[in-house]
Design a protein around this motif. Structure first.
Motif, short mmCIF file in Angstrom:
data_model
loop_
_atom_site.label_atom_id
_atom_site.label_comp_id
_atom_site.label_asym_id
_atom_site.label_seq_id
_atom_site.Cartn_x
_atom_site.Cartn_y
_atom_site.Cartn_z
N LEU A 234 0.81 -1.21 0.00
CA LEU A 234 0.00 0.00 0.00
C LEU A 234 0.84 1.26 0.00
N ARG A 235 0.27 2.30 -0.53
CA ARG A 235 0.90 3.61 -0.43
C ARG A 235 0.04 4.44 0.51
N PRO A 236 0.67 5.27 1.35
CA PRO A 236 -0.13 6.06 2.30
C PRO A 236 -1.01 7.07 1.58
N HIS A 237 -2.15 7.31 2.16
CA HIS A 237 -3.09 8.29 1.62
C HIS A 237 -2.91 9.60 2.38
N PHE A 238 -2.59 10.65 1.66
CA PHE A 238 -2.46 11.97 2.26
C PHE A 238 -3.59 12.85 1.75
N ALA A 239 -4.07 13.69 2.62
CA ALA A 239 -5.11 14.66 2.24
C ALA A 239 -4.60 16.04 2.62
N THR A 240 -5.07 17.04 1.92
CA THR A 240 -4.73 18.41 2.28
C THR A 240 -5.98 19.08 2.84
N VAL A 241 -5.78 19.81 3.92
CA VAL A 241 -6.88 20.51 4.57
C VAL A 241 -6.42 21.93 4.87
N THR A 242 -7.33 22.87 4.74
CA THR A 242 -7.03 24.24 5.12
C THR A 242 -7.45 24.44 6.57
N ALA A 243 -6.52 24.91 7.39
CA ALA A 243 -6.78 25.08 8.81
C ALA A 243 -7.87 26.13 9.03
N PRO A 244 -8.95 25.77 9.74
CA PRO A 244 -10.03 26.73 9.96
C PRO A 244 -9.73 27.77 11.03
N SER A 245 -8.74 27.50 11.88
CA SER A 245 -8.40 28.42 12.96
C SER A 245 -6.95 28.22 13.37
N ASP A 246 -6.47 29.07 14.26
CA ASP A 246 -5.11 28.94 14.77
C ASP A 246 -5.05 27.85 15.84
N PHE A 247 -3.91 27.17 15.91
CA PHE A 247 -3.66 26.20 16.96
C PHE A 247 -2.17 26.22 17.24
N GLY A 248 -1.81 26.55 18.47
CA GLY A 248 -0.40 26.68 18.83
C GLY A 248 0.23 25.41 19.34
N GLY A 249 -0.57 24.34 19.46
CA GLY A 249 -0.05 23.10 20.02
C GLY A 249 -0.23 23.10 21.53
N VAL A 250 -0.48 21.94 22.09
CA VAL A 250 -0.70 21.80 23.51
C VAL A 250 0.40 20.95 24.13
N VAL B 220 4.03 18.21 23.40
CA VAL B 220 5.15 17.89 22.52
C VAL B 220 4.64 16.95 21.43
N GLY B 221 4.97 17.22 20.21
CA GLY B 221 4.53 16.39 19.10
C GLY B 221 3.33 16.93 18.35
N ASP B 222 2.64 17.94 18.92
CA ASP B 222 1.52 18.55 18.21
C ASP B 222 2.04 19.42 17.08
N TYR C 271 -6.73 11.50 16.49
CA TYR C 271 -5.57 12.22 15.96
C TYR C 271 -5.19 11.68 14.59
N TRP C 272 -4.69 12.58 13.76
CA TRP C 272 -4.12 12.21 12.47
C TRP C 272 -2.65 12.61 12.48
N LEU C 273 -1.83 11.91 11.72
CA LEU C 273 -0.47 12.36 11.48
C LEU C 273 -0.55 13.49 10.48
N GLY C 274 0.26 14.50 10.66
CA GLY C 274 0.19 15.61 9.74
C GLY C 274 1.49 16.39 9.69
N ASN D 121 3.07 20.53 8.64
CA ASN D 121 2.83 21.93 8.29
C ASN D 121 4.17 22.64 8.33
N ARG D 122 4.52 23.25 7.23
CA ARG D 122 5.77 24.02 7.14
C ARG D 122 6.99 23.21 7.56
N GLY D 123 7.04 21.96 7.15
CA GLY D 123 8.19 21.11 7.44
C GLY D 123 8.17 20.42 8.79
N ARG D 124 7.22 20.73 9.63
CA ARG D 124 7.12 20.08 10.93
C ARG D 124 6.08 18.98 10.88
N ARG D 125 6.45 17.77 11.32
CA ARG D 125 5.54 16.63 11.35
C ARG D 125 5.13 16.32 12.78
N GLY D 126 3.93 15.80 12.93
CA GLY D 126 3.48 15.43 14.26
C GLY D 126 2.01 15.08 14.26
#
Length: 131
Positions: free
Chosen positions: A31-47, A49-51, A72-75, A77-82
């Protein structure tokens, strides 16, 4: 195998791309992983480690179903994974969470309405035989 029963080591529950309703076990290596793109509806600063932090309007790349936890989903943004909390970006998860919270709150309100005052106890509450 269902989503709640773990698949044998090296196998995963998979869906066909052209027939998403057809589920079955498949070797992970096929299998190949399925990636989706989503536009963030709001700001989230992380709560924690790993967010993955993001700002409203950021385009997130997420991998639904990559984790055993459905919240949770793996995701990335701007080169940071978590981790990305699903309720922040998936309207379906948000409505399910709201329904769960409203059920819990209604149950709590019913239990408070029938409970004695905060400083009152009954024999049953302290384990003594009722008289």
């Amino acid at each position: 195998a269902s989503g709640d029963v773990p698949a044998p080591v090296g196998w995963v529950l998979a869906a066909r791309e052209r027939a998403p309703g057809a589920l079955g076990l498949a070797p992970r290596a096929y299998l190949r992983p399925h990636f989706a793109t989503v536009t963030a509806p709001s700001d989230f600063g992380g709560v924690d480690v790993g967010d993955v932090a993001f700002a409203q309007g950021d385009v997130l790349h997420v991998q639904p179903g990559a984790l055993a936890a459905r919240a949770y989903w793996l995701g990335s943004n701007r080169g940071r994974r978590g981790y990305v909390a699903r309720y922040l970006i998936d309207p379906a998860a948000n409505s399910i969470a709201r329904l769960a919270v409203s059920c819990i709150l209604a149950h709590w309100r019913r239990s408070r309405a029938s409970a004695p005052g905060p400083l009152t106890t009954t024999p049953a509450m302290v384990g003594a035989p009722a008289t």
